[in-house]
Motif scaffolding. Structure first.
Motif, PDB file in Angstrom:
ATOM      1  N   TYR A 192      44.426  35.875 114.629  1.00  0.00           N
ATOM      2  CA  TYR A 192      45.277  35.049 113.768  1.00  0.00           C
ATOM      3  C   TYR A 192      46.222  35.944 112.981  1.00  0.00           C
ATOM      4  CZ  TYR A 192      42.001  31.424 114.972  1.00  0.00           C
ATOM      5  OH  TYR A 192      41.246  30.549 115.693  1.00  0.00           O
ATOM      6  N   ALA A 193      47.457  35.495 112.858  1.00  0.00           N
ATOM      7  CA  ALA A 193      48.435  36.225 112.048  1.00  0.00           C
ATOM      8  C   ALA A 193      48.771  35.360 110.844  1.00  0.00           C
ATOM      9  CB  ALA A 193      49.690  36.501 112.862  1.00  0.00           C
ATOM     10  N   VAL A 194      48.862  35.992 109.673  1.00  0.00           N
ATOM     11  CA  VAL A 194      49.043  35.245 108.426  1.00  0.00           C
ATOM     12  C   VAL A 194      50.460  35.488 107.879  1.00  0.00           C
ATOM     13  CG1 VAL A 194      48.096  34.780 106.132  1.00  0.00           C
ATOM     14  CG2 VAL A 194      46.592  35.646 107.949  1.00  0.00           C
ATOM     15  N   ALA A 195      51.256  34.409 107.796  1.00  0.00           N
ATOM     16  CA  ALA A 195      52.674  34.541 107.442  1.00  0.00           C
ATOM     17  C   ALA A 195      52.877  35.078 106.022  1.00  0.00           C
ATOM     18  CB  ALA A 195      53.371  33.198 107.603  1.00  0.00           C
ATOM     19  N   GLU A 196      52.024  34.666 105.067  1.00  0.00           N
ATOM     20  CA  GLU A 196      52.267  35.032 103.665  1.00  0.00           C
ATOM     21  C   GLU A 196      52.146  36.532 103.403  1.00  0.00           C
ATOM     22  OE1 GLU A 196      49.627  34.417 100.464  1.00  0.00           O
ATOM     23  OE2 GLU A 196      47.875  34.033 101.705  1.00  0.00           O
TER      24      GLU A 196
ATOM     25  N   ILE B 264      50.012  45.097 118.437  1.00  0.00           N
ATOM     26  CA  ILE B 264      49.129  43.928 118.394  1.00  0.00           C
ATOM     27  C   ILE B 264      49.861  42.744 119.017  1.00  0.00           C
ATOM     28  CG2 ILE B 264      47.751  42.397 116.931  1.00  0.00           C
ATOM     29  CD1 ILE B 264      47.743  44.596 114.776  1.00  0.00           C
ATOM     30  N   VAL B 265      49.157  42.033 119.875  1.00  0.00           N
ATOM     31  CA  VAL B 265      49.733  40.857 120.528  1.00  0.00           C
ATOM     32  C   VAL B 265      49.016  39.623 119.997  1.00  0.00           C
ATOM     33  CG1 VAL B 265      50.211  39.739 122.739  1.00  0.00           C
ATOM     34  CG2 VAL B 265      50.181  42.242 122.600  1.00  0.00           C
ATOM     35  N   VAL B 266      49.788  38.610 119.616  1.00  0.00           N
ATOM     36  CA  VAL B 266      49.168  37.403 119.058  1.00  0.00           C
ATOM     37  C   VAL B 266      49.935  36.169 119.551  1.00  0.00           C
ATOM     38  CG1 VAL B 266      50.502  37.515 116.896  1.00  0.00           C
ATOM     39  CG2 VAL B 266      48.286  36.404 116.888  1.00  0.00           C
ATOM     40  N   ASN B 267      49.211  35.066 119.737  1.00  0.00           N
ATOM     41  CA  ASN B 267      49.859  33.832 120.203  1.00  0.00           C
ATOM     42  C   ASN B 267      50.565  33.113 119.065  1.00  0.00           C
ATOM     43  OD1 ASN B 267      49.123  33.832 122.983  1.00  0.00           O
ATOM     44  ND2 ASN B 267      47.034  33.293 122.356  1.00  0.00           N
ATOM     45  N   GLU B 268      51.708  32.544 119.383  1.00  0.00           N
ATOM     46  CA  GLU B 268      52.475  31.828 118.357  1.00  0.00           C
ATOM     47  C   GLU B 268      51.633  30.728 117.702  1.00  0.00           C
ATOM     48  OE1 GLU B 268      56.332  30.251 119.575  1.00  0.00           O
ATOM     49  OE2 GLU B 268      56.443  29.083 117.732  1.00  0.00           O
ATOM     50  N   SER B 269      50.799  30.058 118.500  1.00  0.00           N
ATOM     51  CA  SER B 269      49.988  28.963 117.946  1.00  0.00           C
ATOM     52  C   SER B 269      48.925  29.477 116.965  1.00  0.00           C
ATOM     53  CB  SER B 269      49.322  28.187 119.082  1.00  0.00           C
ATOM     54  OG  SER B 269      48.589  29.083 119.892  1.00  0.00           O
ATOM     55  N   ASP B 270      48.714  30.775 116.947  1.00  0.00           N
ATOM     56  CA  ASP B 270      47.717  31.354 116.040  1.00  0.00           C
ATOM     57  C   ASP B 270      48.339  31.975 114.791  1.00  0.00           C
ATOM     58  OD1 ASP B 270      45.612  30.628 117.706  1.00  0.00           O
ATOM     59  OD2 ASP B 270      45.823  32.448 118.904  1.00  0.00           O
ATOM     60  N   VAL B 271      49.619  31.701 114.548  1.00  0.00           N
ATOM     61  CA  VAL B 271      50.235  32.164 113.309  1.00  0.00           C
ATOM     62  C   VAL B 271      50.022  31.076 112.256  1.00  0.00           C
ATOM     63  CG1 VAL B 271      52.327  33.023 112.196  1.00  0.00           C
ATOM     64  CG2 VAL B 271      51.984  33.411 114.649  1.00  0.00           C
ATOM     65  N   VAL B 272      49.374  31.430 111.149  1.00  0.00           N
ATOM     66  CA  VAL B 272      49.080  30.453 110.094  1.00  0.00           C
ATOM     67  C   VAL B 272      49.830  30.829 108.811  1.00  0.00           C
ATOM     68  CG1 VAL B 272      46.801  29.909 111.047  1.00  0.00           C
ATOM     69  CG2 VAL B 272      47.011  31.687 109.285  1.00  0.00           C
ATOM     70  N   SER B 273      49.884  29.900 107.860  1.00  0.00           N
ATOM     71  CA  SER B 273      50.666  30.134 106.645  1.00  0.00           C
ATOM     72  C   SER B 273      50.004  31.106 105.681  1.00  0.00           C
ATOM     73  CB  SER B 273      50.901  28.807 105.902  1.00  0.00           C
ATOM     74  OG  SER B 273      51.932  28.083 106.515  1.00  0.00           O
ATOM     75  N   ASN B 274      48.710  30.876 105.399  1.00  0.00           N
ATOM     76  CA  ASN B 274      48.096  31.639 104.306  1.00  0.00           C
ATOM     77  C   ASN B 274      46.646  32.000 104.592  1.00  0.00           C
ATOM     78  OD1 ASN B 274      46.437  29.337 103.546  1.00  0.00           O
ATOM     79  ND2 ASN B 274      48.341  28.419 102.813  1.00  0.00           N
ATOM     80  N   MET B 275      46.046  32.743 103.670  1.00  0.00           N
ATOM     81  CA  MET B 275      44.689  33.258 103.860  1.00  0.00           C
ATOM     82  C   MET B 275      43.633  32.148 103.907  1.00  0.00           C
ATOM     83  SD  MET B 275      44.886  36.440 104.354  1.00  0.00           S
ATOM     84  CE  MET B 275      43.360  37.315 104.004  1.00  0.00           C
TER      85      MET B 275
END
Lengths: 458, 196
Positions: free
Chosen positions: B106-110, B135-146
């Motif tokens: 998961y990638a966290v935008a904040e 690091i490779v991450v799926n777009e659907s796994d980018v979330v807003s915050n912790m």
């Protein structure tokens, strides 16, 4: 006894002798404080986060024994050995015992204020165990045989030329090369080798999760991870107040910690350790060292909510202008000044007086500790216990006498105003501490009382 | 009495009256375009980010990036997967690794951090000892915050896991920021686009 109360102010005046450096120190820390504000203001929910963090910690303190037991059971199930140390000596003994058991000689240590509090480095060195502090700032101060002057920025009291001289002396870098990239790369080469050749890694703990029996360590340099993963033994040391109930609470604390500390949205690494890797041993030492006494002091127990972000350091007008070493305690600044008297009232009686009580510390604290009120409360206790010194006591008694009698009060005011305008040298001299680094104000022509009477009549 | 019993007894005696566990009374900020926000945040902390169509595109970029260097590929769907050879190597043997390519969950935008559990790392040392991290991450796994991130992960699923945000850095020398203190000198993130 009045010696102790002047200790901080004496050390501060030494710090202020190098006016240019003191100004740099003040401005740099204020810049970090401004970055904190900017980061906080990006989140409309900031105050809600502070409130949540504060309440989680209050709840945790109220059930601390339950959570420690839950943590211990879960950690043991995870294959971690849990130790309990009632004081610094026991903490140091436990660690030495583990190191000796492995016939280890060389230790790498990431940042841990607790091990500073327990004076672990000296203890191990006396027993022929070499310890290298791997946080770059801590490594620099260790080479210089100094203490960290700030819990987040350990070498903030030093300038590039100091680091250059230190590395020239110890790491044989080019004399006079002050380039920060050059110096950092030089340390990188030495420290990477230390990680690989050490036997044991010691770390601090930022958060210990009761629910899962694991710990979280936050660093920017990744030095905790490099040390732990490269070695067969990991010893993590924590004051018992590092406990939080649930993993989901980390979301609140990790959002607050780095933003409050440096204005970063998060530290580069927030590492969650739950089980040792194959072939590795993991130990956690849970330390008291006076914390149960602090828990029992109703006015001061909330100081145990602290997450060691140092926002209160960066904002403090006294810390910024006196430097960390003037606090002669492993944790300096406003929070250190309320923690230290609990450890040793006599030795640290000066620290609660190293404050203007402006309250800025309380306003920036991410877990809402009422720091400035606790500083005031410590002063009440210290004066009662006789740590104030004769001069302070006499001047306070004189002040009380003046304030409690309106005739005396009016007369003293009038005399003060007259003398200040007739003989300004009476207050504008080096014997008056208020005159240092500032001019005394022009005395007003009349008191408010006189002004009020005149204007009400009119 | 052992120290353990003494500490627990002292806590029991000195602790305050029970305070209820709080519920969160705030609304966490979310972002309409989490990927844009993520990229902006990562750039701000010294990392680089590219949105790519698929792993084939990552493969293509990798072949232009690294030459004659020791590269560890930790994603089995990528060409040249070799991480299993590194699973039990020690720090001394890994010192020469130049680039590591691993998957983030998961990638966290904040804050631009990415959650990477131990199984993705193959060897706990790899993301730390390498010179360059990808690091490779799926777009659907980018979330807003912790909060969203912790709701999706199980912190103790693996023995170890970390949120990694940008390359290593330090500002310990006179507050001058230097990228690459002990570990990776660079971080590149590839987000695999959800539009097919």
């Amino acid at each position: 006894m009045n010696k102790t109360i002047e200790e901080h102010s004496k050390a501060a005046s030494v710090f202020l002798e190098d006016a240019e450096r003191a100004k740099w120190h003040d401005e740099t820390l204020w810049f970090v404080r401004a970055k904190r504000d900017k980061a906080a203001h990006t989140l409309p929910e900031w105050e809600g986060l502070r409130e949540a963090a504060s309440k989680i910690k209050e709840h945790t303190l109220s059930k601390l024994d339950d959570y420690l037991l839950e943590f211990e059971a879960k950690a043991q199930a995870n294959g971690i050995t849990v130790h309990w140390a009632d004081d610094a000596e026991e903490h140091n003994k436990i660690i030495t015992h583990i190191i000796k058991k492995h016939n280890a000689k060389s230790v790498v240590k990431s940042k841990s204020m607790l091990t500073e509090e327990c004076q672990l480095n000296h203890y191990l060195r006396d027993r022929n165990i070499s310890v290298v502090d791997t946080d770059l700032g801590e490594y620099i101060v260790q080479l210089r045989e100094e203490q960290p002057s700030h819990i987040v920025l350990p070498a903030i009291h030093l300038k590039k030329e100091d680091v250059s001289d230190t590395f020239y002396k110890h790491l044989q870098t080019e004399k006079g090369n002050k380039d920060e990239v050059y110096l950092t790369r030089a340390a990188r080469t030495v420290l990477r080798n230390k990680f690989i050749t050490a036997d044991v890694a010691i770390t601090g703990v930022n958060f210990a999760i009761a629910e899962t029996g694991g710990i979280v360590i936050c660093t920017n340099e990744g030095n905790a991870d490099l040390g732990v993963h490269a070695n067969k033994v990991h010893i993590a040391c924590m004051g018992f107040e590092k406990i939080i109930p649930k993993a989901e609470h980390l979301s609140v604390f990790l959002r607050l910690l780095a933003r409050s500390a440096t204005g970063q949205p998060i530290t580069t690494y927030s590492s969650h350790f739950h089980r040792p890797k194959e072939g590795q041993e993991m130990h956690i030492v849970i330390v008291n060292n006076g914390r149960t006494a602090q828990l029992g002091r109703e006015e001061f127990r909330s100081s145990l909510k602290c997450i060691r972000c140092a926002a209160c350091f960066n904002t403090c007008p006294v810390y910024r202008r006196s430097g960390g070493h003037s606090y002669h305690n492993s944790v300096a600044g406003p929070i250190g000044s309320i923690l230290a008297p609990n450890l040793d009232m006599r030795k640290n009686a000066d620290l609660p007086f190293a404050s203007t009580l402006c309250g800025s510390c309380t306003n920036v604290c991410p877990v809402k500790i009422n720091i400035h009120e606790q500083l005031w409360s410590w002063r009440q206790i210290l004066m009662k216990e006789g740590y104030g010194g004769a001069a302070k006591k006499a001047s306070m008694q004189a002040m009380a006498a003046v304030f409690s009698n309106s005739t005396v009060f009016k007369m003293s005011g009038k005399m003060g105003r007259k003398f200040m305008s007739w003989i300004p040298g009476l207050v504008n001299n080096k014997f008056n501490p208020w005159y240092k680094q500032r001019d005394m104000p022009e005395p007003p022509k009349e008191s408010f009382n006189e002004w009020y009477r005149k204007n009400r009549k009119a | 009495m052992s120290s353990r019993e003494k500490i627990l007894a002292d806590i029991k005696r000195n602790k305050p009256a029970e305070v209820a566990i709080p519920s969160f009374e705030f609304t966490a900020t979310t972002y309409d375009n989490v990927v844009t926000k993520y990229m902006e945040t990562l750039l701000g902390i010294g990392g680089n980010c590219n949105v790519v169509k698929d792993l084939t595109e990552v493969n293509k970029i990798l072949s232009t990036l690294v030459k004659d260097q020791e590269v560890v590929i930790g994603i089995s769907e990528l060409g040249g997967y070799n991480a299993s050879e590194y699973a039990f190597k020690d720090a001394a043997a890994l010192e020469g690794v130049d680039t590591v390519v691993i998957e983030g969950n998961y990638a966290v935008a904040e804050n631009a951090s990415i959650w990477i559990p131990e199984k993705n790392m193959v060897n706990r040392m790899l993301p730390f000892i390498c010179q360059h991290l990808i690091i490779v991450v799926n777009e659907s796994d980018v979330v807003s915050n912790m909060h969203e991130a912790y709701a999706r992960i199980k912190v103790d699923e693996d023995g170890y896991g970390a949120f990694i945000a940008g390359p290593f850095k330090t500002a310990d020398i006179e507050q001058s920021l230097v990228i690459g203190a002990h570990g990776p000198l660079s971080l590149n993130v590839f987000i695999i686009s959800a539009d097919k």
